[in-house]
Enzyme design. Structure first.
Site, PDB file in Angstrom:
ATOM      1  N   ARG A 167      12.470  56.271 -29.521  1.00  0.00           N
ATOM      2  CA  ARG A 167      13.586  55.544 -28.918  1.00  0.00           C
ATOM      3  C   ARG A 167      14.439  56.547 -28.158  1.00  0.00           C
ATOM      4  O   ARG A 167      14.693  57.658 -28.651  1.00  0.00           O
ATOM      5  CB  ARG A 167      14.455  54.861 -29.988  1.00  0.00           C
ATOM      6  CG  ARG A 167      13.848  53.588 -30.571  1.00  0.00           C
ATOM      7  CD  ARG A 167      13.758  52.447 -29.559  1.00  0.00           C
ATOM      8  NE  ARG A 167      13.173  51.243 -30.121  1.00  0.00           N
ATOM      9  CZ  ARG A 167      11.880  50.927 -30.076  1.00  0.00           C
ATOM     10  NH1 ARG A 167      11.016  51.731 -29.484  1.00  0.00           N
ATOM     11  NH2 ARG A 167      11.450  49.798 -30.603  1.00  0.00           N
ATOM     12  N   ASP A 195       8.693  58.653 -22.948  1.00  0.00           N
ATOM     13  CA  ASP A 195       8.286  57.260 -22.746  1.00  0.00           C
ATOM     14  C   ASP A 195       9.477  56.334 -22.930  1.00  0.00           C
ATOM     15  O   ASP A 195       9.388  55.140 -22.654  1.00  0.00           O
ATOM     16  CB  ASP A 195       7.185  56.887 -23.744  1.00  0.00           C
ATOM     17  CG  ASP A 195       6.622  55.501 -23.472  1.00  0.00           C
ATOM     18  OD1 ASP A 195       6.232  55.244 -22.310  1.00  0.00           O
ATOM     19  OD2 ASP A 195       6.582  54.663 -24.394  1.00  0.00           O
ATOM     20  N   GLU A 234      17.628  52.991 -20.874  1.00  0.00           N
ATOM     21  CA  GLU A 234      16.481  52.351 -20.216  1.00  0.00           C
ATOM     22  C   GLU A 234      16.633  50.838 -20.032  1.00  0.00           C
ATOM     23  O   GLU A 234      15.963  50.238 -19.191  1.00  0.00           O
ATOM     24  CB  GLU A 234      15.192  52.623 -20.997  1.00  0.00           C
ATOM     25  CG  GLU A 234      15.100  51.867 -22.326  1.00  0.00           C
ATOM     26  CD  GLU A 234      13.806  52.149 -23.098  1.00  0.00           C
ATOM     27  OE1 GLU A 234      13.456  53.331 -23.262  1.00  0.00           O
ATOM     28  OE2 GLU A 234      13.172  51.181 -23.546  1.00  0.00           O
ATOM     29  N   HIS A 275       8.296  53.155 -21.158  1.00  0.00           N
ATOM     30  CA  HIS A 275       8.079  52.479 -22.451  1.00  0.00           C
ATOM     31  C   HIS A 275       6.714  51.769 -22.455  1.00  0.00           C
ATOM     32  O   HIS A 275       6.623  50.586 -22.759  1.00  0.00           O
ATOM     33  CB  HIS A 275       9.220  51.480 -22.722  1.00  0.00           C
ATOM     34  CG  HIS A 275       9.498  51.317 -24.189  1.00  0.00           C
ATOM     35  ND1 HIS A 275      10.760  51.297 -24.718  1.00  0.00           N
ATOM     36  CD2 HIS A 275       8.662  51.162 -25.251  1.00  0.00           C
ATOM     37  CE1 HIS A 275      10.701  51.131 -26.030  1.00  0.00           C
ATOM     38  NE2 HIS A 275       9.432  51.047 -26.381  1.00  0.00           N
TER      39      HIS A 275
END
Ligand code: NAD
Length: 338
Positions: free
Chosen positions: A230, A254, A259, A291
């Site tokens: 996260r 990622d 985000e 993600h």
């Protein structure tokens, strides 16, 4: 027939939900679930949401006032839900605890390999018939030390992948597994000794900005940071400083702490206002994926199967094996996400 409002729909989600048998009807919405559009669920009996939806007390109130008493998350994490509000408004929250830990663990190694062996740079060069090797030197992973923070389902698979590469693994987890074939240690030792550090723990109130400027200061120079967990686990500004000072040699991300408004959408024709993100992606030693670590065929199929089964159990009044309840969610649930 029961109806379910499905938020934040993408074509790749819909494929499996349409293909599988189910005893309820789905109304698909492209919008991410948030207080401004939660009333789209009016007339539905349940809702389905995803990692970057804003499930705060206002969203929950609107859902429940409109007769929605079950929210099926089609993901494992639930840090975007206000569980106190869910509890107070009798909204049951279900999730998909495991869908493919392999997908995420394999993507983590993909980021590390691409970063270390500069695959992203080589790809661009050879497309332009530039066959120079200058600046593409990596290092052998064999014999290097990988620090893993969080040794749950994904962390353990990632550790096996690293061991397959001949890496030494050291790990930290407040709840260690029994008989590990790697070494548990304290965070400071991970920071001091690791050539690369990978995050595999949930985001909680306690570990927000786990990797901050203090943590980066304790790390060995030239460390690689990989985050497929996260975004909020890393203080992005501190990471940027650590990259600029060469303390951190590269970052494979990622996830990103801001985000929510960006990821999963095509923003190529807009001016992104997040200067930290813009600076991070401008660096040659940062690889950002939006993600996508979960995104394999196997994971999408499992997500659809388990989400459908979760909702069918709820509608049939059967026990809910994948419920996240307020009383037991102290490790992962944030209750201050208004
Ligand atoms: P898991 O619950 O199996 O394991 C999490 C582990 O983290 C547990 O062993 C727990 O004890 C440990 N932990 C908790 N707090 C910690 C802390 N402060 N420091 C170190 N360890 C801590 O979860 P999992 O299935 O392995 O998933 C890990 C994380 O991966 C999820 O929380 C989620 O945030 C992330 N994830 C990302 C994607 C993606 O597409 N990028 C997909 C799925 C999951």
């Amino acid at each position: 027939m029961k109806k379910v409002a499905f938020f934040d729909t993408k074509q790749y989600d819909r494929e499996w939900f349409d293909k599988l048998d189910k005893s309820f009807e789905i109304k698909y919405f492209e919008e991410k679930l948030n207080p401004e559009n939660a009333d789209l669920a009016a007339g539905c009996d349940g809702a389905v949401a995803f990692v970057n939806d804003t499930i705060n007390s206002r969203t929950i109130k609107i859902l429940t006032e409109n007769g929605v008493n079950v929210l099926a998350m089609r993901c494992a994490g639930y840090n975007n839900i206000n569980f106190r509000a869910a509890h107070e408004n009798n909204l049951k929250v279900l999730r998909v605890p495991v869908y493919s830990p392999y997908a995420v663990a394999e993507h983590t190694m993909a980021l590390l390999l691409a970063l270390n062996r500069k695959i992203h740079k080589a790809y661009n060069r050879t497309r332009d018939f530039n066959f120079s090797l200058n600046g593409l030197t990596g290092f052998d992973l064999h014999g290097k030390t990988m620090g893993v923070i969080g040794t749950g389902k994904i962390g353990q698979i990632f550790i096996k992948i690293c061991q397959g590469f001949g890496m030494k693994v050291i790990a930290y987890d407040p709840y260690p597994i029994e008989n590990p074939d790697f070494e548990y240690t304290e965070l400071d030792t991970i920071y001091r000794e690791s050539n690369a550090i990978s995050l595999h723990c949930p985001l909680t109130r306690q570990n927000h900005h786990l990797l901050d400027s203090d943590a980066f200061m304790k790390m060995r120079s030239g460390v690689f940071i990989i985050n497929t967990s996260r975004g909020g686990l890393i203080d992005s500004e501190a990471l940027l400083d650590a990259l600029k000072s060469h303390k951190v040699a590269g970052a494979g991300l990622d996830v990103y702490e801001e985000e929510t408004e960006l990821f999963f959408e095509d923003r190529s024709d807009t001016i992104v206002g997040d200067d930290i993100l813009a600076r991070l992606v401008s660096l040659p030693n940062v690889i950002l994926t939006s993600h996508q670590a979960f995104l394999t065929e196997e994971a999408l199929k499992n997500i659809a199967e388990i989400t459908i089964a979760n909702l069918e159990d709820y509608f049939a009044g059967r026990p809910l094996k994948n419920e996240v309840c307020y009383d037991c969610s102290d490790g992962g649930a944030t209750t201050n996400c208004n």
